[in-house]
Motif scaffolding. Sequence first.
Motif, mmCIF file in Angstrom:
data_model
loop_
_atom_site.group_PDB
_atom_site.id
_atom_site.type_symbol
_atom_site.label_atom_id
_atom_site.label_comp_id
_atom_site.label_asym_id
_atom_site.label_seq_id
_atom_site.Cartn_x
_atom_site.Cartn_y
_atom_site.Cartn_z
ATOM 1 N N LEU A 98 34.423 29.583 47.641
ATOM 2 C CA LEU A 98 34.017 30.999 47.628
ATOM 3 C C LEU A 98 33.578 31.548 49.000
ATOM 4 O O LEU A 98 34.025 32.637 49.389
ATOM 5 C CB LEU A 98 32.928 31.229 46.561
ATOM 6 C CG LEU A 98 32.386 32.649 46.473
ATOM 7 C CD1 LEU A 98 33.481 33.651 46.134
ATOM 8 C CD2 LEU A 98 31.241 32.746 45.452
ATOM 9 N N PRO A 99 32.733 30.828 49.759
ATOM 10 C CA PRO A 99 32.307 31.420 51.045
ATOM 11 C C PRO A 99 33.487 31.710 51.976
ATOM 12 O O PRO A 99 33.531 32.760 52.617
ATOM 13 C CB PRO A 99 31.372 30.351 51.635
ATOM 14 C CG PRO A 99 30.905 29.560 50.457
ATOM 15 C CD PRO A 99 32.052 29.557 49.472
ATOM 16 N N LEU A 100 34.470 30.792 52.021
ATOM 17 C CA LEU A 100 35.617 31.017 52.914
ATOM 18 C C LEU A 100 36.526 32.121 52.367
ATOM 19 O O LEU A 100 37.082 32.917 53.134
ATOM 20 C CB LEU A 100 36.382 29.699 53.107
ATOM 21 C CG LEU A 100 37.453 29.693 54.189
ATOM 22 C CD1 LEU A 100 36.956 30.257 55.514
ATOM 23 C CD2 LEU A 100 37.985 28.273 54.406
ATOM 24 N N LEU A 101 36.652 32.198 51.036
ATOM 25 C CA LEU A 101 37.442 33.290 50.443
ATOM 26 C C LEU A 101 36.833 34.631 50.849
ATOM 27 O O LEU A 101 37.541 35.556 51.274
ATOM 28 C CB LEU A 101 37.469 33.169 48.907
ATOM 29 C CG LEU A 101 38.134 34.343 48.181
ATOM 30 C CD1 LEU A 101 39.645 34.346 48.415
ATOM 31 C CD2 LEU A 101 37.840 34.311 46.678
ATOM 32 N N ALA A 105 38.516 37.576 53.080
ATOM 33 C CA ALA A 105 38.683 38.930 52.537
ATOM 34 C C ALA A 105 38.079 39.949 53.505
ATOM 35 O O ALA A 105 38.650 41.021 53.732
ATOM 36 C CB ALA A 105 38.036 39.040 51.163
ATOM 37 N N ARG A 106 36.939 39.594 54.089
ATOM 38 C CA ARG A 106 36.285 40.541 55.018
ATOM 39 C C ARG A 106 37.098 40.712 56.288
ATOM 40 O O ARG A 106 37.113 41.774 56.882
ATOM 41 C CB ARG A 106 34.866 40.067 55.347
ATOM 42 C CG ARG A 106 33.963 40.232 54.150
ATOM 43 C CD ARG A 106 32.481 40.162 54.464
ATOM 44 N NE ARG A 106 31.778 40.312 53.197
ATOM 45 C CZ ARG A 106 31.267 39.313 52.497
ATOM 46 N NH1 ARG A 106 31.315 38.083 52.947
ATOM 47 N NH2 ARG A 106 30.677 39.558 51.332
ATOM 48 N N ALA A 133 29.339 40.114 43.635
ATOM 49 C CA ALA A 133 28.011 40.007 44.252
ATOM 50 C C ALA A 133 28.121 39.972 45.778
ATOM 51 O O ALA A 133 27.153 40.235 46.493
ATOM 52 C CB ALA A 133 27.279 38.765 43.742
ATOM 53 N N GLU A 134 29.309 39.657 46.276
ATOM 54 C CA GLU A 134 29.565 39.671 47.737
ATOM 55 C C GLU A 134 30.010 41.060 48.190
ATOM 56 O O GLU A 134 30.428 41.248 49.340
ATOM 57 C CB GLU A 134 30.680 38.685 48.088
ATOM 58 C CG GLU A 134 30.390 37.236 47.749
ATOM 59 C CD GLU A 134 29.530 36.560 48.817
ATOM 60 O OE1 GLU A 134 29.456 37.096 49.933
ATOM 61 O OE2 GLU A 134 28.933 35.525 48.510
ATOM 62 N N PHE A 274 39.323 41.466 47.319
ATOM 63 C CA PHE A 274 39.627 42.645 48.144
ATOM 64 C C PHE A 274 38.312 43.146 48.735
ATOM 65 O O PHE A 274 37.323 43.262 48.007
ATOM 66 C CB PHE A 274 40.166 43.808 47.294
ATOM 67 C CG PHE A 274 41.376 43.507 46.451
ATOM 68 C CD1 PHE A 274 41.285 42.689 45.336
ATOM 69 C CD2 PHE A 274 42.602 44.093 46.744
ATOM 70 C CE1 PHE A 274 42.400 42.434 44.537
ATOM 71 C CE2 PHE A 274 43.719 43.847 45.958
ATOM 72 C CZ PHE A 274 43.613 43.017 44.855
ATOM 73 N N ASP A 275 38.340 43.497 50.018
ATOM 74 C CA ASP A 275 37.137 44.092 50.599
ATOM 75 C C ASP A 275 37.304 45.617 50.639
ATOM 76 O O ASP A 275 38.082 46.137 51.453
ATOM 77 C CB ASP A 275 36.890 43.548 52.011
ATOM 78 C CG ASP A 275 35.550 44.049 52.553
ATOM 79 O OD1 ASP A 275 34.955 44.964 51.933
ATOM 80 O OD2 ASP A 275 35.104 43.539 53.593
ATOM 81 N N PRO A 276 36.563 46.357 49.798
ATOM 82 C CA PRO A 276 36.724 47.817 49.780
ATOM 83 C C PRO A 276 36.338 48.458 51.108
ATOM 84 O O PRO A 276 36.840 49.530 51.450
ATOM 85 C CB PRO A 276 35.809 48.286 48.643
ATOM 86 C CG PRO A 276 34.958 47.128 48.267
ATOM 87 C CD PRO A 276 35.591 45.883 48.809
ATOM 88 N N LYS A 277 35.494 47.787 51.890
ATOM 89 C CA LYS A 277 35.104 48.370 53.200
ATOM 90 C C LYS A 277 36.297 48.370 54.139
ATOM 91 O O LYS A 277 36.435 49.250 54.985
ATOM 92 C CB LYS A 277 33.944 47.587 53.812
ATOM 93 C CG LYS A 277 32.646 47.836 53.080
ATOM 94 C CD LYS A 277 31.478 47.235 53.803
ATOM 95 C CE LYS A 277 30.186 47.663 53.131
ATOM 96 N NZ LYS A 277 29.160 46.639 53.168
#
Length: 337
Positions: A98-101, A105-106, A133-134, A274-277
């Motif tokens: 998860l942390p690398l995913l 994504a970011r 949560a991320e 997906f990163d919405p930012k």
Amino acid sequence: MSELITLSLDQVRDLSLKVLTRHGLSDAHARAIAEVITQGQRDECHSHGVYRLLGCVRSVREGKVDPLAEPSLRHISAGVLEVDARYGYSLLAFQSGLPLLAEKARSQGLAAMAIKRCFHFSALWPEVEAIAAEGLVGIAMNPSHSWVAPAGGSKPVFGTNPLAFAWPRPSGQPFVFDFATSAIARGDIELHARQGKAIPEHWAIDAQGQPTTDAKAALQGAMQTFGGHKGSALAAMIELLAGALIGDLTSAESMAFDAGVGAAPCHGELILAFDPKVFLGEDYPQGLARAERLFEAITGQGARLPSQRRFEARKRSIEYGVQIPRALWQDIQALLS
Ligand code: NDP
Ligand code: PYC
């Protein structure tokens, strides 16, 4: 004597840890699994709560699962990560990746994590909730064992193939749905069979291809997809994306690999973040606000959002604990003797 046993969430977690470590799971696996089983029971997802301890232990006893497997991560490209579960349960692999995913994504806007060679028994909403949560949008899917007939057919081809989605919300509680592409999770039919309860006619056909309300006959026959040809097409998509595309087993291949042992399905899982930012840039606040207006248009007319029941159950369970059938509790206790 009451037919239900009340347990606090700490008791559920401790019981799960005890059972899992007694049966040889490493501390890391036992903790990852106990957490998700506790979350399932807490949110009153009965088919994926403490009931799953029985199947977890059976799969280890049958010598299929490696209870000590250590997942390994492989960077495939800027946006794609592979986690090899090495024939252990999937949850530690998810936790490890998860942390690398999230990092991918970011940096890329969209990233994928392919978990491979994992035994899988859990609900997917804890995973997409962790992605939300991320601050990311999450999608997860996986095949299972071939228990489900395609629409218009009568022989099992697909797994119960869950599809889960989460959208982060400013309030903290994400928009989440998570459902099997079969009419119902198989675990629910198993619980009906344990309790001698009839099932609705549209859930399954018996071994002769006839609709049945007998849960045991349904388990011997074929489950139905949800929404006819639409669920059938989604189930096929999941076989392709989380099977063929990532180089892992389809549900039929997972069933063949099981060789009649009755262990948890063994296959892969595909998770997208997906990163919405990145997608929205400076329009990020407006994008989230437009999503909120969509949710208000649903709830404003009295319809409920998916996961609303779960979030309400969560609140209750945190305050009052959870209730499980005495017979199930006794079966779990027997795993400790
Ligand atoms: P359900 O049919 O019970 O519910 C699926 C989703 O629909 C939930 O998000 C639920 O929210 C929502 N929902 C239900 N009723 C309504 C409603 N009236 N209005 C709005 N939303 C609603 O689930 P399934 O039996 O299909 O699946 C149960 C679980 O089984 C899933 O968590 C899935 O991941 C798991 N599973 C796992 C598999 C695996 O291979 N690991 C295989 C198949 C299933 P709410 O929870 O709030 O009711
Ligand atoms: O309930 O269908 C199900 C299921 C399959 C694997 C884990 N849960």
